[in-house]
Enzyme design. Sequence first.
Site, PDB file in Angstrom:
ATOM      1  N   ALA A 133       0.851  -1.193   0.000  1.00 46.15           N
ATOM      2  CA  ALA A 133       0.000   0.000   0.000  1.00 46.15           C
ATOM      3  C   ALA A 133       0.884   1.239   0.000  1.00 46.15           C
ATOM      4  O   ALA A 133       1.294   1.715  -1.059  1.00 46.15           O
ATOM      5  CB  ALA A 133      -0.953  -0.034   1.193  1.00 46.15           C
ATOM      6  N   CYS A 134       1.181   1.754   1.160  1.00 43.19           N
ATOM      7  CA  CYS A 134       1.869   3.043   1.257  1.00 43.19           C
ATOM      8  C   CYS A 134       3.311   3.009   0.761  1.00 43.19           C
ATOM      9  O   CYS A 134       3.779   3.991   0.190  1.00 43.19           O
ATOM     10  CB  CYS A 134       1.778   3.573   2.678  1.00 43.19           C
ATOM     11  SG  CYS A 134       0.049   3.830   3.175  1.00 43.19           S
ATOM     12  N   ILE A 135       4.020   1.913   0.958  1.00 39.94           N
ATOM     13  CA  ILE A 135       5.381   1.829   0.418  1.00 39.94           C
ATOM     14  C   ILE A 135       5.327   1.851  -1.103  1.00 39.94           C
ATOM     15  O   ILE A 135       5.999   2.653  -1.757  1.00 39.94           O
ATOM     16  CB  ILE A 135       6.116   0.568   0.937  1.00 39.94           C
ATOM     17  CG1 ILE A 135       6.384   0.688   2.431  1.00 39.94           C
ATOM     18  CG2 ILE A 135       7.410   0.328   0.150  1.00 39.94           C
ATOM     19  CD1 ILE A 135       7.312   1.811   2.841  1.00 39.94           C
TER      20      ILE A 135
END
Length: 188
Positions: free
Chosen positions: A115-117
């Site tokens: 997700a965020c990475i």
Amino acid sequence: MTTLEGRPATALLVVDVQEEVVAGAYERDAVVARIAGLVDRARSEQVPVVWVQHHDDGLELGSDGWAIVPELSPAPDEPRVDKTHGDAFEGTPLADVLADLDVGRLVVAGAETDACIRSTIHGAFTRGFDVTLVTDSHTAGDKSAWGAPPVDQVIAHTNLYWQWQSAPGRTAEAVPAAEVRLGSGPGS
């Protein structure tokens, strides 16, 4: 080689290593320990450390779950960026923070891989940054109940494709923490 002119510096970007985000994450303790080592190295080499923290309806800003894990302690002078989207650049001052530090290369570690990475490394790359993904210093929670592969496979796949990422005038690399160069760029 960044396409951002006059931006020779590197920063370590620590994404969402928060209590609730990494609780139960794959190899949580080992990943957090490697990130702590990177933070120590960055500080000793005078490389800026920038901290990112996510919040949304399920993760309240300022709550215990929102806090950075106790093994990591942002220094008072290290920038902190709050975000509400996967990509740490979207709707945040991150680009300005990095510009003020003359950063053109990011070394990225944290959570969650899928997700965020992933969103942040792509967001950085498309904005002109060179991006080093630390292969053994990102993690995620198990989402196989919703059809995702096991976390170790998600991490392996992300590391695999990122090492082959390319774009004009930018570099992407995927290396383990022990091999990360915190100098101004690849090869330094």
